[in-house]
Design a protein around this motif. Structure first.
Motif, PDB file in Angstrom:
ATOM      1  N   GLY A   1      -5.105  12.001  -6.143  1.00  0.00           N
ATOM      2  CA  GLY A   1      -3.701  12.027  -5.754  1.00  0.00           C
ATOM      3  C   GLY A   1      -3.253  10.652  -5.302  1.00  0.00           C
ATOM      4  N   PHE A   2      -1.957  10.404  -5.383  1.00  0.00           N
ATOM      5  CA  PHE A   2      -1.410   9.095  -5.018  1.00  0.00           C
ATOM      6  C   PHE A   2      -0.349   9.268  -3.929  1.00  0.00           C
ATOM      7  CE2 PHE A   2      -3.091   8.641  -9.231  1.00  0.00           C
ATOM      8  CZ  PHE A   2      -3.656   7.377  -9.246  1.00  0.00           C
ATOM      9  N   ILE A   3      -0.538   8.559  -2.832  1.00  0.00           N
ATOM     10  CA  ILE A   3       0.412   8.596  -1.726  1.00  0.00           C
ATOM     11  C   ILE A   3       1.241   7.319  -1.764  1.00  0.00           C
ATOM     12  CG2 ILE A   3       0.662   8.597   0.790  1.00  0.00           C
ATOM     13  CD1 ILE A   3      -1.913  10.172   0.968  1.00  0.00           C
ATOM     14  N   PRO A   4       2.586   7.420  -1.832  1.00  0.00           N
ATOM     15  CA  PRO A   4       3.420   6.210  -1.850  1.00  0.00           C
ATOM     16  C   PRO A   4       3.195   5.365  -0.606  1.00  0.00           C
ATOM     17  CG  PRO A   4       4.710   8.162  -2.406  1.00  0.00           C
ATOM     18  CD  PRO A   4       3.381   8.642  -1.930  1.00  0.00           C
ATOM     19  N   TRP A   5       3.182   4.065  -0.815  1.00  0.00           N
ATOM     20  CA  TRP A   5       2.890   3.117   0.265  1.00  0.00           C
ATOM     21  C   TRP A   5       3.822   1.929   0.117  1.00  0.00           C
ATOM     22  CZ3 TRP A   5      -1.634   2.743   3.646  1.00  0.00           C
ATOM     23  CH2 TRP A   5      -1.749   1.523   4.292  1.00  0.00           C
ATOM     24  N   PHE A   6       4.458   1.525   1.176  1.00  0.00           N
ATOM     25  CA  PHE A   6       5.332   0.360   1.153  1.00  0.00           C
ATOM     26  C   PHE A   6       4.753  -0.729   2.047  1.00  0.00           C
ATOM     27  CE2 PHE A   6       7.997   3.919  -0.003  1.00  0.00           C
ATOM     28  CZ  PHE A   6       8.763   3.420  -1.041  1.00  0.00           C
ATOM     29  N   ASP A   7       5.104  -1.988   1.731  1.00  0.00           N
ATOM     30  CA  ASP A   7       4.593  -3.112   2.528  1.00  0.00           C
ATOM     31  C   ASP A   7       4.954  -2.968   3.995  1.00  0.00           C
ATOM     32  OD1 ASP A   7       3.461  -4.330   0.351  1.00  0.00           O
ATOM     33  OD2 ASP A   7       5.248  -5.494  -0.136  1.00  0.00           O
ATOM     34  N   GLU A   8       6.096  -2.318   4.262  1.00  0.00           N
ATOM     35  CA  GLU A   8       6.542  -2.195   5.648  1.00  0.00           C
ATOM     36  C   GLU A   8       5.574  -1.365   6.489  1.00  0.00           C
ATOM     37  OE1 GLU A   8       8.342  -1.715   3.023  1.00  0.00           O
ATOM     38  OE2 GLU A   8      10.012  -3.139   3.113  1.00  0.00           O
ATOM     39  N   PHE A   9       4.786  -0.515   5.844  1.00  0.00           N
ATOM     40  CA  PHE A   9       3.848   0.319   6.586  1.00  0.00           C
ATOM     41  C   PHE A   9       2.841  -0.526   7.356  1.00  0.00           C
ATOM     42  CE2 PHE A   9       4.238   4.259   3.635  1.00  0.00           C
ATOM     43  CZ  PHE A   9       5.449   4.537   4.216  1.00  0.00           C
TER      44      PHE A   9
ATOM     45  N   LYS B   1      -6.791   1.257  -3.106  1.00  0.00           N
ATOM     46  CA  LYS B   1      -5.473   0.627  -3.162  1.00  0.00           C
ATOM     47  C   LYS B   1      -5.039   0.460  -4.622  1.00  0.00           C
ATOM     48  CE  LYS B   1      -3.457  -3.962  -2.221  1.00  0.00           C
ATOM     49  NZ  LYS B   1      -3.729  -5.278  -1.611  1.00  0.00           N
ATOM     50  N   PHE B   2      -3.770   0.828  -4.925  1.00  0.00           N
ATOM     51  CA  PHE B   2      -3.208   0.631  -6.251  1.00  0.00           C
ATOM     52  C   PHE B   2      -1.896  -0.155  -6.109  1.00  0.00           C
ATOM     53  CE2 PHE B   2      -6.156   3.516  -8.168  1.00  0.00           C
ATOM     54  CZ  PHE B   2      -6.092   3.235  -9.525  1.00  0.00           C
ATOM     55  N   ASP B   3      -1.878  -1.366  -6.669  1.00  0.00           N
ATOM     56  CA  ASP B   3      -0.660  -2.173  -6.570  1.00  0.00           C
ATOM     57  C   ASP B   3      -0.222  -2.738  -7.914  1.00  0.00           C
ATOM     58  OD1 ASP B   3      -2.735  -3.895  -6.886  1.00  0.00           O
ATOM     59  OD2 ASP B   3      -2.265  -5.165  -5.169  1.00  0.00           O
ATOM     60  N   GLY B   4      -1.023  -2.554  -8.964  1.00  0.00           N
ATOM     61  CA  GLY B   4      -0.647  -3.092 -10.274  1.00  0.00           C
ATOM     62  C   GLY B   4       0.161  -2.098 -11.073  1.00  0.00           C
ATOM     63  N   THR B   5       1.291  -1.649 -10.552  1.00  0.00           N
ATOM     64  CA  THR B   5       2.125  -0.657 -11.232  1.00  0.00           C
ATOM     65  C   THR B   5       3.537  -1.195 -11.415  1.00  0.00           C
ATOM     66  OG1 THR B   5       2.807   0.352  -9.136  1.00  0.00           O
ATOM     67  CG2 THR B   5       0.819   1.225 -10.173  1.00  0.00           C
TER      68      THR B   5
ATOM     69  N   GLU C   1       9.116  -3.429  -9.448  1.00  0.00           N
ATOM     70  CA  GLU C   1      10.567  -3.203  -9.409  1.00  0.00           C
ATOM     71  C   GLU C   1      11.068  -2.808  -8.026  1.00  0.00           C
ATOM     72  OE1 GLU C   1      11.419  -0.354 -12.396  1.00  0.00           O
ATOM     73  OE2 GLU C   1      11.024  -1.729 -14.069  1.00  0.00           O
ATOM     74  N   TYR C   2      10.281  -1.986  -7.303  1.00  0.00           N
ATOM     75  CA  TYR C   2      10.772  -1.440  -6.042  1.00  0.00           C
ATOM     76  C   TYR C   2       9.918  -1.816  -4.840  1.00  0.00           C
ATOM     77  CZ  TYR C   2      12.967   1.510  -9.578  1.00  0.00           C
ATOM     78  OH  TYR C   2      13.632   1.964 -10.675  1.00  0.00           O
ATOM     79  N   GLY C   3       8.829  -2.524  -5.063  1.00  0.00           N
ATOM     80  CA  GLY C   3       7.925  -2.842  -3.951  1.00  0.00           C
ATOM     81  C   GLY C   3       7.140  -1.643  -3.481  1.00  0.00           C
ATOM     82  N   GLU C   4       7.079  -0.572  -4.319  1.00  0.00           N
ATOM     83  CA  GLU C   4       6.365   0.645  -3.937  1.00  0.00           C
ATOM     84  C   GLU C   4       4.925   0.569  -4.432  1.00  0.00           C
ATOM     85  OE1 GLU C   4       6.915   5.497  -4.105  1.00  0.00           O
ATOM     86  OE2 GLU C   4       7.880   4.246  -5.609  1.00  0.00           O
ATOM     87  N   LEU C   5       3.997   0.702  -3.533  1.00  0.00           N
ATOM     88  CA  LEU C   5       2.574   0.682  -3.859  1.00  0.00           C
ATOM     89  C   LEU C   5       2.008   2.089  -3.657  1.00  0.00           C
ATOM     90  CD1 LEU C   5       1.752  -2.574  -1.882  1.00  0.00           C
ATOM     91  CD2 LEU C   5       2.526  -2.381  -4.241  1.00  0.00           C
ATOM     92  N   PHE C   6       0.723   2.267  -3.990  1.00  0.00           N
ATOM     93  CA  PHE C   6       0.132   3.602  -3.895  1.00  0.00           C
ATOM     94  C   PHE C   6      -1.261   3.522  -3.293  1.00  0.00           C
ATOM     95  CE2 PHE C   6       3.200   3.812  -7.318  1.00  0.00           C
ATOM     96  CZ  PHE C   6       3.897   4.975  -7.019  1.00  0.00           C
ATOM     97  N   LEU C   7      -1.567   4.508  -2.470  1.00  0.00           N
ATOM     98  CA  LEU C   7      -2.911   4.684  -1.937  1.00  0.00           C
ATOM     99  C   LEU C   7      -3.487   5.926  -2.615  1.00  0.00           C
ATOM    100  CD1 LEU C   7      -4.969   3.726   0.261  1.00  0.00           C
ATOM    101  CD2 LEU C   7      -4.034   5.521   1.700  1.00  0.00           C
ATOM    102  N   ARG C   8      -4.523   5.703  -3.427  1.00  0.00           N
ATOM    103  CA  ARG C   8      -5.112   6.832  -4.137  1.00  0.00           C
ATOM    104  C   ARG C   8      -6.236   7.452  -3.312  1.00  0.00           C
ATOM    105  NH1 ARG C   8      -8.965   5.749  -9.097  1.00  0.00           N
ATOM    106  NH2 ARG C   8     -10.423   5.588  -7.348  1.00  0.00           N
ATOM    107  N   PHE C   9      -6.284   8.783  -3.300  1.00  0.00           N
ATOM    108  CA  PHE C   9      -7.415   9.463  -2.691  1.00  0.00           C
ATOM    109  C   PHE C   9      -8.075  10.340  -3.753  1.00  0.00           C
ATOM    110  CE2 PHE C   9      -3.802  12.317  -1.903  1.00  0.00           C
ATOM    111  CZ  PHE C   9      -4.281  13.514  -2.404  1.00  0.00           C
ATOM    112  N   ARG C  10      -9.372  10.548  -3.623  1.00  0.00           N
ATOM    113  CA  ARG C  10     -10.114  11.403  -4.551  1.00  0.00           C
ATOM    114  C   ARG C  10     -11.078  12.293  -3.765  1.00  0.00           C
ATOM    115  NH1 ARG C  10     -12.937   8.804  -9.459  1.00  0.00           N
ATOM    116  NH2 ARG C  10     -14.187   7.831  -7.848  1.00  0.00           N
ATOM    117  N   LYS C  11     -11.208  13.522  -4.233  1.00  0.00           N
ATOM    118  CA  LYS C  11     -12.160  14.465  -3.646  1.00  0.00           C
ATOM    119  C   LYS C  11     -12.725  15.320  -4.769  1.00  0.00           C
ATOM    120  CE  LYS C  11     -12.862  17.855  -0.005  1.00  0.00           C
ATOM    121  NZ  LYS C  11     -13.900  18.507  -0.816  1.00  0.00           N
ATOM    122  N   ARG C  12     -13.950  15.816  -4.593  1.00  0.00           N
ATOM    123  CA  ARG C  12     -14.600  16.587  -5.647  1.00  0.00           C
ATOM    124  C   ARG C  12     -14.789  18.043  -5.207  1.00  0.00           C
ATOM    125  NH1 ARG C  12     -19.704  12.772  -6.036  1.00  0.00           N
ATOM    126  NH2 ARG C  12     -19.458  13.068  -3.803  1.00  0.00           N
TER     127      ARG C  12
END
Length: 434
Positions: A230-238, A395-399, A404-415
């Motif tokens: 899953g991907f949680i939206p992340w902004f630099d302001e965080f 961390k995912f930032d190459g999107t 365009e919007y400065g929106e980054l993503f924090l990916r989490f994974r579970k099995r």
């Protein structure tokens, strides 16, 4: 014999990594220290098997075991309490460290790098030293390759993971009800025995022959685990926020979506990637009086219940949407009075003598069309959940969104793995007519 001593030393090295993070639950703390005590017992037994020629080395190892036992007893008697706010703060601090590549802070908080997607790293095999991340032992043949110095995906501290999963259980209906099994690999085979697996015989005379047919054996079924991402939206302001808010945000986002997905895989999923109870082969389908859901009556529920044998029925419950439950509550008698409850009465805890659970992801009353399953009567313990420990963050930032919007993503994974066992004769699905 040298190999045995080397194995004992590795176990002791693992033991010396006693978590000092704290525990939110006394029961969890007791389980943790009990596991460590069992590990020490294994080490003592192994030391007894070492030859006399290694007396000096074994005495030193026994001394280490004694010290660790004393330390464990002290911590088990007074486990450090981890408050909710402190959990959020530490998790937020680690998330920020993973984002900025602060390996020292990650090591301090017992987060470890994960090297490969298919074969996740065991946190006990990784340690933090003066020169960065180290593998404690020489890698075995077939170990995954990876550069820990540049690694950017990390496994959450196991103690924090347990706390997060307890929060997720509060967001899910099925998680506290199904049967959970730990998984050490991507697949395990489970013996699932139905009723009548054991046969009994009375012997009424000496020397009497024991006769009878071969007892029904257990059915072996495979429980597979897949990776959920899953991907949680992340902004630099965080990054300017306090760590406590950052940790609280991750817990809220993860537990909400994971709890819903857990229920979906248990009930609704149709080979996506697992198959839930409503779509499982072998469940008995009972059609209500008409193709329209408004034709639903009490008789439909009663007919469905008695399709399940009495010995299975005592552990069963209904699973349905709250709007379907509301429809039942509004069924009136010939005089216009509600059959189930009057307006001044509280909602009963049972539906025609059997408990029920309201599940928001099941079909709601207004959306149920003809030939549509909408409720199920079953024992939830028939659903097996395979839990492979470990929540990974990356961390995912190459999107395009980041450009365009400065929106980054924090990916989490579970099995996880899900499997409905022995639905035939044990589960009944209620549906509208075709």
């Amino acid at each position: 014999m040298d190999e045995l001593i080397k194995a004992i030393k590795k176990k002791l090295a693992d033991m010396q990594k006693i978590e000092a993070a704290g525990f939110r639950d006394q029961e969890k703390a007791a389980d943790y220290f009990r596991e460590k005590e069992e590990l020490l017992e294994d080490i003592v037994k192994a030391l007894e098997a070492v030859a006399v020629g290694h007396l000096q080395e074994t005495e030193a190892l026994k001394s280490t075991v004694k010290e660790l036992r004393g330390e464990l007893k002290g911590q088990a008697a007074n486990p450090r309490e981890l408050t909710r706010k402190e959990l959020q703060y530490r998790l937020g601090k680690a998330l920020a460290a993973a984002w900025t590549g602060n390996h020292g802070a990650l090591a301090e908080l017992s987060f470890t790098p994960n090297l490969k997607a298919d074969n996740w790293t065991n946190p006990r095999d990784v340690s933090w030293g003066e020169k960065g991340w180290n593998v404690n032992e020489k890698a075995a043949l077939g170990s995954p390759m990876g550069n820990m110095a540049t690694n950017d995906q990390y496994l959450i501290n196991p103690i924090y993971e347990n706390e997060i999963m307890q929060d997720a259980a509060k967001k899910s209906v099925m998680m506290p009800l199904v049967r959970h099994r730990p998984m050490m690999g991507p697949s395990i085979f489970l013996p699932t025995r139905d009723r009548g697996g054991v046969q009994l015989h009375w012997l009424t005379a000496y020397g009497q022959q024991i006769t009878g047919s071969k007892p029904q054996g257990a059915q072996r079924v495979e429980l597979k685990a897949y990776t959920l991402a899953g991907f949680i939206p992340w902004f630099d302001e965080f990054e300017e926020d306090v760590f406590t808010d950052l940790g609280a945000m991750f817990i809220d986002e993860f537990t909400e979506v994971y709890g819903q997905e857990f229920d979906r895989q248990c009930l609704l999923a149709d080979d996506d990637p697992f198959t839930g109870a409503l779509a499982a082969d072998g469940t008995e389908e009972v059609e209500i009086a008409g193709a329209d859901i408004n034709a639903l009556t009490w008789k439909d529920f009663r007919d469905a219940v008695y399709r399940v044998p009495a010995e299975e029925r005592k552990d069963c419950a209904w699973f349905l949407h709250e709007t379907v439950l509301n429809h039942i509550a509004n069924i009136e008698d010939a005089d216009g009075r509600p059959i189930w409850r009057h307006p001044t009465e509280a909602m009963p805890g049972k539906l025609d003598l059997y408990p029920y659970h309201e599940v928001s992801i099941l079909p709601q009353h207004g959306a149920i069309e003809n030939d549509t399953p909408f409720a199920i009567f079953m024992n939830p313990k028939r659903i097996q959940h395979g839990n492979r420990k470990g929540i990974e963050i990356k961390k995912f930032d190459g999107t395009t969104e980041s450009m365009e919007y400065g929106e980054l993503f924090l990916r989490f994974r579970k099995r996880d793995g899900f499997l409905v066992t022995r639905p035939r004769g044990n589960m009944v699905v209620l549906k509208t007519r075709a």
